[in-house]
Scaffold this active site. Structure first.
Site, mmCIF file in Angstrom:
data_model
loop_
_atom_site.group_PDB
_atom_site.id
_atom_site.type_symbol
_atom_site.label_atom_id
_atom_site.label_comp_id
_atom_site.label_asym_id
_atom_site.label_seq_id
_atom_site.Cartn_x
_atom_site.Cartn_y
_atom_site.Cartn_z
ATOM 1 N N LYS A 1 0.875 -1.186 0.000
ATOM 2 C CA LYS A 1 0.000 0.000 0.000
ATOM 3 C C LYS A 1 0.901 1.222 0.000
ATOM 4 O O LYS A 1 2.048 1.163 0.439
ATOM 5 C CB LYS A 1 -0.873 0.018 1.264
ATOM 6 C CG LYS A 1 -2.089 0.891 1.135
ATOM 7 C CD LYS A 1 -3.178 0.212 0.332
ATOM 8 C CE LYS A 1 -4.491 0.919 0.410
ATOM 9 N NZ LYS A 1 -5.584 0.066 -0.068
HETATM 10 P P1 NAD Z 1 -13.178 7.580 -2.811
HETATM 11 O O1 NAD Z 1 -12.147 8.618 -2.700
HETATM 12 O O2 NAD Z 1 -13.753 7.286 -4.169
HETATM 13 O O3 NAD Z 1 -14.419 7.927 -1.832
HETATM 14 C C1 NAD Z 1 -14.243 8.183 -0.486
HETATM 15 C C2 NAD Z 1 -15.578 8.588 0.108
HETATM 16 O O4 NAD Z 1 -15.431 8.728 1.524
HETATM 17 C C3 NAD Z 1 -16.120 9.926 -0.400
HETATM 18 O O5 NAD Z 1 -17.522 9.866 -0.561
HETATM 19 C C4 NAD Z 1 -15.759 10.894 0.725
HETATM 20 O O6 NAD Z 1 -16.616 12.012 0.790
HETATM 21 C C5 NAD Z 1 -15.984 9.986 1.924
HETATM 22 N N1 NAD Z 1 -15.309 10.473 3.117
HETATM 23 C C6 NAD Z 1 -14.020 10.891 3.243
HETATM 24 N N2 NAD Z 1 -13.794 11.307 4.503
HETATM 25 C C7 NAD Z 1 -14.955 11.150 5.187
HETATM 26 C C8 NAD Z 1 -15.356 11.411 6.506
HETATM 27 N N3 NAD Z 1 -14.492 11.906 7.401
HETATM 28 N N4 NAD Z 1 -16.640 11.115 6.861
HETATM 29 C C9 NAD Z 1 -17.501 10.618 5.964
HETATM 30 N N5 NAD Z 1 -17.174 10.348 4.692
HETATM 31 C C10 NAD Z 1 -15.916 10.620 4.304
HETATM 32 O O7 NAD Z 1 -12.561 6.251 -2.154
HETATM 33 P P2 NAD Z 1 -12.956 4.744 -2.425
HETATM 34 O O8 NAD Z 1 -12.071 4.204 -3.482
HETATM 35 O O9 NAD Z 1 -14.425 4.629 -2.557
HETATM 36 O O10 NAD Z 1 -12.471 4.069 -1.057
HETATM 37 C C11 NAD Z 1 -13.287 4.068 0.118
HETATM 38 C C12 NAD Z 1 -12.747 3.033 1.095
HETATM 39 O O11 NAD Z 1 -12.735 1.749 0.459
HETATM 40 C C13 NAD Z 1 -11.316 3.265 1.564
HETATM 41 O O12 NAD Z 1 -11.184 2.793 2.883
HETATM 42 C C14 NAD Z 1 -10.499 2.378 0.638
HETATM 43 O O13 NAD Z 1 -9.254 2.010 1.205
HETATM 44 C C15 NAD Z 1 -11.435 1.188 0.527
HETATM 45 N N6 NAD Z 1 -11.205 0.350 -0.653
HETATM 46 C C16 NAD Z 1 -11.270 0.855 -1.908
HETATM 47 C C17 NAD Z 1 -11.088 0.012 -2.990
HETATM 48 C C18 NAD Z 1 -11.233 0.487 -4.414
HETATM 49 O O14 NAD Z 1 -11.232 -0.357 -5.327
HETATM 50 N N7 NAD Z 1 -11.391 1.766 -4.664
HETATM 51 C C19 NAD Z 1 -10.814 -1.360 -2.788
HETATM 52 C C20 NAD Z 1 -10.772 -1.847 -1.474
HETATM 53 C C21 NAD Z 1 -10.971 -0.990 -0.414
#
Ligand code: NAD
Length: 415
Positions: free
Chosen positions: A100
């Site tokens: 990561k």
């Molecule tokens: P993203 O940047 O597309 O979206 C993040 C979301 O979280 C947004 O809606 C943002 O407004 C919200 N957010 C941020 N801070 C916040 C807070 N303090 N309170 C409430 N909402 C908040 O990110 P993503 O790719 O959707 O990733 C989200 C989670 O999923 C992360 O933990 C990431 O590690 C995990 N994840 C993502 C993937 C992937 O394929 N993108 C895969 C596995 C895990």
């Protein structure tokens, strides 16, 4: 954060009765990279950021994991999240290890050109230690297909045409069908499996969702398409609720335009923090880590939590929720759909061959359901919660691979 992920590891290592020596072998990262990124901003000022990449374990294949652009990014976050990737890739049985990384920048304050320059500089600083057989980044918070395209381009200048150096690329640039929505789709399958365990299905199930980015929005759309009711959604700017169920396609359009769900007219405005304790059958945290902590865990009303985000539940909260008999589908299982389709993308890049969407989705569904069922069988056999069982399965797979690759003095039984 690293301490929390180690705590979960040790709970499972206790079930397997692993020695301190084996635990140390499995917890120690292969490589920790920290680089300074100094670039000119559009206005001529200097931007100075720090980039991180932690390659935790490569016993089962090249390291694999996302790149996060966020002001809170640091070595502790990268190490903890790299650790989780090692266990996650093992649970869905894809031939990768865990990594990561990211940069401590805030993309909302940067132009597209600044973001590109910073990304290229980061790749330039890491190019000798990433690559299709070494370490393959992917999108995470605040990174997307565009960022992956820049990484592929910069790395290819150094190593020659290398689409396999990153996954989550645009479809027209050797990305995979179905990758963009893969994590959300996997979350939906994990939820279906958990509901089945409780003798229920998605029809009429109410869901509260934190985070409406890549993972949250796709998960919401698919759950709603299958009859689930998304009754509340919150992000970093605020939230919206509707007891009758939010109109998810309209909310997706609204969020794409306004970069938040706050202000959406199809429901009542709510405070962002209230989402964790919202009255719903299911809670899906899909934002950042530590969303459910000792302060709010006692007030959680959902009976099922599907951890779409990485590390959204602190160990203290986890203990409180266990006492309340809340079924938690842990992150390393629930959000593994993304890395699963990343594996399909990487395999397609290496073979110079394209899969159709139906094949991607069918293979993803098979792997997600199989992973859930394997974890549940361990939970039943060892009388543990799903998180501990998921770690047990992962430690067994990684441990056997790691210790077959080196001569050891003791016989180790991984159970
Ligand atoms: P993203 O940047 O597309 O979206 C993040 C979301 O979280 C947004 O809606 C943002 O407004 C919200 N957010 C941020 N801070 C916040 C807070 N303090 N309170 C409430 N909402 C908040 O990110 P993503 O790719 O959707 O990733 C989200 C989670 O999923 C992360 O933990 C990431 O590690 C995990 N994840 C993502 C993937 C992937 O394929 N993108 C895969 C596995 C895990």
């Amino acid at each position: 954060m690293l301490e929390a992920s180690h705590r979960y590891f040790h709970q499972a290592a206790d079930v397997l009765d692993l020695s301190p020596k084996v635990r140390e072998v499995l917890l120690t990262p292969n490589r920790v990279i920290k680089v300074d990124i100094v670039e000119e901003a559009d206005d001529g000022q200097l931007m100075h950021y720090t980039g991180f990449r932690v390659q935790h374990n490569s016993a089962r294949g090249p390291c694999k994991g996302g790149l996060r652009y966020h002001p809170t990014m640091d070595e502790d976050h990268a190490s903890a999240l790299a650790n989780l990737m090692t266990w996650k890739t093992a649970i869905v049985d894809v031939p990768f290890g865990g990594a990561k990384g990211g940069i401590d920048c805030d993309p909302s304050q940067m132009s597209r050109f600044e973001l590109e320059r910073v990304t290229r500089r980061f790749v330039d600083q890491c190019k000798e230690v990433i690559g299709p057989t070494i370490d393959i980044p992917a999108p995470d918070v605040n990174t997307n297909a565009d960022v992956m395209a820049w990484i592929m381009d910069e790395y290819s200048r150094y190593a020659g045409f290398s689409p396999g150096v990153v996954t989550g690329k645009p479809l027209h640039l050797f990305g995979s069908e179905g990758r963009d929505e893969a994590t959300g789709r996997g979350v939906m399958y994990a939820l279906e499996e958990a509901l089945r365990d409780c003798g229920k299905d998605l029809a009429g199930t109410t869901v509260a969702l934190q985070g409406f980015g890549n993972v949250g929005s796709h998960a919401a759309r698919m759950i709603a398409e299958r009859g689930g009711k998304i009754v509340a959604v919150a992000d970093h700017m605020g939230g919206v609720a509707n007891e009758a169920g939010l109109d998810v396609p309209s909310l997706v359009d609204y969020a794409a335009e306004h970069r938040t769900v706050a202000g959406f007219s199809g429901g009542d405005a709510i405070e962002g923090a209230s989402i964790i304790t919202w009255p719903a059958d299911v809670l899906i945290p899909a934002a950042l880590e530590d969303a459910i902590d000792a302060k709010n865990a006692g007030e959680v009303q959902a009976k099922i939590i599907v951890e779409a985000a990485n590390a959204p539940t602190t160990p203290e909260a986890d203990a409180i929720l266990k006492q309340k008999d809340v079924l938690i589908v842990p992150d390393i299982l629930a959000n593994a759909g993304g890395v699963t389709v990343s594996y399909f993308e990487w395999a397609q890049n290496i073979q110079q061959f394209r899969w159709e969407l139906d094949r991607v989705n069918a293979e993803l569904e098979k792997r997600m359901r199989r992973a859930y069922q394997s974890v549940r069988e361990i939970a039943e056999a060892k009388n543990t919660d799903l998180r501990t069982a998921a770690f047990v399965l992962a430690i067994q797979r990684v441990g056997r691979a790691a210790l077959s690759r080196r001569a050891v003095r003791e016989t180790i039984d991984f159970g």
